[in-house]
Motif scaffolding. Structure first.
Motif, PDB file in Angstrom:
ATOM      1  N   ALA A  95      91.502  66.451  54.566  1.00 58.18           N
ATOM      2  CA  ALA A  95      91.267  66.210  55.995  1.00 58.18           C
ATOM      3  C   ALA A  95      90.543  64.883  56.201  1.00 58.18           C
ATOM      4  CB  ALA A  95      90.464  67.360  56.595  1.00 58.18           C
ATOM      5  N   SER A  96      89.560  64.631  55.358  1.00 59.74           N
ATOM      6  CA  SER A  96      88.812  63.371  55.438  1.00 59.74           C
ATOM      7  C   SER A  96      89.720  62.175  55.144  1.00 59.74           C
ATOM      8  CB  SER A  96      87.638  63.403  54.458  1.00 59.74           C
ATOM      9  OG  SER A  96      86.862  62.230  54.569  1.00 59.74           O
ATOM     10  N   SER A  97      90.575  62.299  54.137  1.00 62.96           N
ATOM     11  CA  SER A  97      91.504  61.223  53.794  1.00 62.96           C
ATOM     12  C   SER A  97      92.477  60.945  54.939  1.00 62.96           C
ATOM     13  CB  SER A  97      92.293  61.569  52.538  1.00 62.96           C
ATOM     14  OG  SER A  97      91.449  61.612  51.411  1.00 62.96           O
ATOM     15  N   CYS A  98      92.965  62.022  55.566  1.00 66.09           N
ATOM     16  CA  CYS A  98      93.860  61.853  56.715  1.00 66.09           C
ATOM     17  C   CYS A  98      93.153  61.085  57.825  1.00 66.09           C
ATOM     18  CB  CYS A  98      94.313  63.211  57.248  1.00 66.09           C
ATOM     19  SG  CYS A  98      95.498  64.077  56.213  1.00 66.09           S
ATOM     20  N   TYR A  99      91.927  61.479  58.100  1.00 66.91           N
ATOM     21  CA  TYR A  99      91.199  60.833  59.195  1.00 66.91           C
ATOM     22  C   TYR A  99      90.961  59.356  58.925  1.00 66.91           C
ATOM     23  CZ  TYR A  99      87.506  59.197  62.183  1.00 66.91           C
ATOM     24  OH  TYR A  99      86.770  58.422  63.044  1.00 66.91           O
ATOM     25  N   TYR A 100      90.430  59.030  57.757  1.00 70.83           N
ATOM     26  CA  TYR A 100      90.102  57.627  57.506  1.00 70.83           C
ATOM     27  C   TYR A 100      91.351  56.763  57.328  1.00 70.83           C
ATOM     28  CZ  TYR A 100      85.181  58.650  57.578  1.00 70.83           C
ATOM     29  OH  TYR A 100      83.928  59.026  58.017  1.00 70.83           O
ATOM     30  N   THR A 101      92.442  57.355  56.859  1.00 70.06           N
ATOM     31  CA  THR A 101      93.707  56.623  56.831  1.00 70.06           C
ATOM     32  C   THR A 101      94.147  56.298  58.252  1.00 70.06           C
ATOM     33  OG1 THR A 101      94.417  57.640  54.761  1.00 70.06           O
ATOM     34  CG2 THR A 101      96.153  56.748  56.183  1.00 70.06           C
ATOM     35  N   TRP A 102      94.085  57.289  59.128  1.00 70.22           N
ATOM     36  CA  TRP A 102      94.459  57.097  60.530  1.00 70.22           C
ATOM     37  C   TRP A 102      93.534  56.087  61.221  1.00 70.22           C
ATOM     38  CZ3 TRP A 102      91.481  58.400  64.888  1.00 70.22           C
ATOM     39  CH2 TRP A 102      92.145  58.294  66.119  1.00 70.22           C
ATOM     40  N   LYS A 103      92.238  56.293  61.084  1.00 70.36           N
ATOM     41  CA  LYS A 103      91.271  55.423  61.763  1.00 70.36           C
ATOM     42  C   LYS A 103      91.377  53.975  61.280  1.00 70.36           C
ATOM     43  CE  LYS A 103      86.313  54.499  62.088  1.00 70.36           C
ATOM     44  NZ  LYS A 103      84.940  55.015  61.949  1.00 70.36           N
ATOM     45  N   LEU A 107      92.663  50.541  63.397  1.00 71.52           N
ATOM     46  CA  LEU A 107      91.807  49.373  63.623  1.00 71.52           C
ATOM     47  C   LEU A 107      92.409  48.100  63.024  1.00 71.52           C
ATOM     48  CD1 LEU A 107      88.256  50.903  63.012  1.00 71.52           C
ATOM     49  CD2 LEU A 107      89.206  50.118  65.193  1.00 71.52           C
ATOM     50  N   GLN A 108      93.082  48.236  61.883  1.00 71.81           N
ATOM     51  CA  GLN A 108      93.694  47.063  61.247  1.00 71.81           C
ATOM     52  C   GLN A 108      94.871  46.530  62.066  1.00 71.81           C
ATOM     53  OE1 GLN A 108      94.659  48.654  57.398  1.00 71.81           O
ATOM     54  NE2 GLN A 108      92.515  48.791  56.776  1.00 71.81           N
ATOM     55  N   VAL A 109      95.628  47.448  62.682  1.00 72.92           N
ATOM     56  CA  VAL A 109      96.821  47.050  63.427  1.00 72.92           C
ATOM     57  C   VAL A 109      96.474  46.540  64.827  1.00 72.92           C
ATOM     58  CG1 VAL A 109      98.968  47.937  64.451  1.00 72.92           C
ATOM     59  CG2 VAL A 109      98.309  48.610  62.137  1.00 72.92           C
ATOM     60  N   LEU A 110      95.422  47.101  65.400  1.00 73.65           N
ATOM     61  CA  LEU A 110      95.043  46.753  66.763  1.00 73.65           C
ATOM     62  C   LEU A 110      94.696  45.271  66.854  1.00 73.65           C
ATOM     63  CD1 LEU A 110      94.742  48.683  69.220  1.00 73.65           C
ATOM     64  CD2 LEU A 110      92.282  48.647  68.804  1.00 73.65           C
ATOM     65  N   ASP A 111      95.262  44.591  67.849  1.00 74.17           N
ATOM     66  CA  ASP A 111      94.914  43.184  68.001  1.00 74.17           C
ATOM     67  C   ASP A 111      95.133  42.727  69.438  1.00 74.17           C
ATOM     68  OD1 ASP A 111      97.679  43.075  68.138  1.00 74.17           O
ATOM     69  OD2 ASP A 111      97.825  41.181  67.041  1.00 74.17           O
ATOM     70  N   LEU A 112      94.503  41.616  69.750  1.00 78.90           N
ATOM     71  CA  LEU A 112      94.694  40.929  71.018  1.00 78.90           C
ATOM     72  C   LEU A 112      95.747  39.866  70.749  1.00 78.90           C
ATOM     73  CD1 LEU A 112      93.167  41.231  73.770  1.00 78.90           C
ATOM     74  CD2 LEU A 112      91.829  39.242  73.081  1.00 78.90           C
ATOM     75  N   SER A 113      96.902  39.996  71.353  1.00 77.39           N
ATOM     76  CA  SER A 113      97.987  39.062  71.052  1.00 77.39           C
ATOM     77  C   SER A 113      97.586  37.637  71.447  1.00 77.39           C
ATOM     78  CB  SER A 113      99.255  39.465  71.807  1.00 77.39           C
ATOM     79  OG  SER A 113      99.123  39.164  73.187  1.00 77.39           O
ATOM     80  N   VAL A 147      89.231  43.580  67.459  1.00 79.55           N
ATOM     81  CA  VAL A 147      90.112  42.605  68.124  1.00 79.55           C
ATOM     82  C   VAL A 147      89.379  41.307  68.481  1.00 79.55           C
ATOM     83  CG1 VAL A 147      91.609  44.416  69.003  1.00 79.55           C
ATOM     84  CG2 VAL A 147      89.778  43.559  70.453  1.00 79.55           C
ATOM     85  N   ARG A 148      88.073  41.259  68.194  1.00 80.44           N
ATOM     86  CA  ARG A 148      87.274  40.028  68.349  1.00 80.44           C
ATOM     87  C   ARG A 148      87.430  39.429  69.758  1.00 80.44           C
ATOM     88  NH1 ARG A 148      90.234  39.652  63.971  1.00 80.44           N
ATOM     89  NH2 ARG A 148      91.458  37.898  64.777  1.00 80.44           N
ATOM     90  N   CYS A 149      87.073  40.236  70.745  1.00 79.70           N
ATOM     91  CA  CYS A 149      87.283  39.780  72.123  1.00 79.70           C
ATOM     92  C   CYS A 149      86.001  39.634  72.940  1.00 79.70           C
ATOM     93  CB  CYS A 149      88.232  40.736  72.846  1.00 79.70           C
ATOM     94  SG  CYS A 149      87.577  42.397  73.117  1.00 79.70           S
ATOM     95  N   GLU A 150      84.850  39.941  72.358  1.00 76.22           N
ATOM     96  CA  GLU A 150      83.614  39.943  73.138  1.00 76.22           C
ATOM     97  C   GLU A 150      83.342  38.609  73.824  1.00 76.22           C
ATOM     98  OE1 GLU A 150      80.080  42.203  71.474  1.00 76.22           O
ATOM     99  OE2 GLU A 150      81.384  42.152  69.710  1.00 76.22           O
ATOM    100  N   GLY A 151      83.633  37.508  73.135  1.00 76.04           N
ATOM    101  CA  GLY A 151      83.331  36.192  73.682  1.00 76.04           C
ATOM    102  C   GLY A 151      84.171  35.800  74.879  1.00 76.04           C
ATOM    103  N   LEU A 152      85.195  36.592  75.193  1.00 74.86           N
ATOM    104  CA  LEU A 152      86.069  36.282  76.318  1.00 74.86           C
ATOM    105  C   LEU A 152      85.559  36.868  77.632  1.00 74.86           C
ATOM    106  CD1 LEU A 152      89.439  36.952  74.479  1.00 74.86           C
ATOM    107  CD2 LEU A 152      88.544  34.714  75.153  1.00 74.86           C
TER     108      LEU A 152
END
Length: 243
Positions: A95-103, A107-113, A147-152
């Motif tokens: 269960a832990s492996s599933c969660y951290y794989t998902w999380k 986060l790795q895929v999420l981005d600001l285009s 996504v490194r967007c705070e400065g915007l």
């Protein structure tokens, strides 16, 4: 008709407005499917396990005062999904492996285009920008940092850090005060009719802009946004009309 007054500030939602959280989630779920395929879990159970997790996530209730972290809660979602789909108690480590794989995948895929980043940089030159996102504090700050967007933005406001979240008037009032503007100086941009658009209307903003990327119909009895666009990249057209 909108009041003939210049827009001074723009309040943006984050998820599925500026970043494709739904798309990142689909990639993350596929990674979990791949993980489960490599274990002793029957292939016929895998889709059901993932669907059960997503339903638990959709109806999630989290109170940090109970002494659990959001990670604890979501590991439990996976544990229960595995248990319900297979009818046996799973290994907690799975269960832990599933969660951290998902999380971590999400986060790795999420981005600001690059296009959205350029839009925000251009808007930053003329308007005060504020990011207002609902959700658990830890989860939302992890996304914002990813996504490194705070400065915007002049200000970043996470609902989980406040007593009430969108569409509550109190969190909008907090935003107006920190921007140093009146509600009628602002527009609200988001993908949720019940939270972003309803909240903006309740708060008295100049205009609401609904991001409707998948051509949804407005449900009967729902609020009606002032503008509907398929992408935040269409916002310049709205601003031109409002100017």
């Amino acid at each position: 008709m909108m009041e003939n007054q210049r827009v001074l500030a723009i309040i943006f939602d984050l998820d599925n407005t500026l970043v494709d959280t739904a798309g990142a989630g689909r990639v993350a779920i596929q990674k979990v499917c791949d993980l489960l395929n490599s274990t002793q879990v029957q292939e016929s159970h895998i889709a059901n396990i993932c669907e059960l997790f997503l339903q638990k996530l959709l109806h999630e209730s989290f109170d940090p005062s109970e002494g659990r972290t959001i990670d604890d809660v979501r590991i439990r979602h996976w544990y229960e999904a595995l248990q319900e789909a297979r009818g046996t108690d799973p290994d907690p480590a799975l269960a832990s492996s599933c969660y951290y794989t998902w999380k971590n995948t999400r986060l790795q895929v999420l981005d600001l285009s690059p296009e959205v980043r350029t839009l925000l940089e251009e808007l930053q030159e003329k308007y005060k920008l504020l990011l207002l996102t609902n959700g658990d504090s830890q989860t939302q700050w992890e996304k914002i940092k990813a996504v490194r967007c705070e400065g915007l933005f002049s200000e970043v406001v996470v609902g989980g850090d406040h007593p009430e979240q969108k569409p509550a008037l109190s969190i909008f009032t907090y935003c107006f005060e920190h921007l140093g503007v009146q509600p009628r100086d602002c527009i609200m941009v988001g993908d949720s009719l019940s939270k972003d658009i309803q909240g903006g209307i309740n708060a008295g903003v100049k205009a609401t802009v609904w991001i409707n990327s998948d051509s949804r119909c407005i449900p009967p009895g729902s609020v009606t946004p002032d503008y509907t666009v398929p992408s935040v990249l269409n916002l310049m057209d709205v601003l031109a009309e409002l100017s």
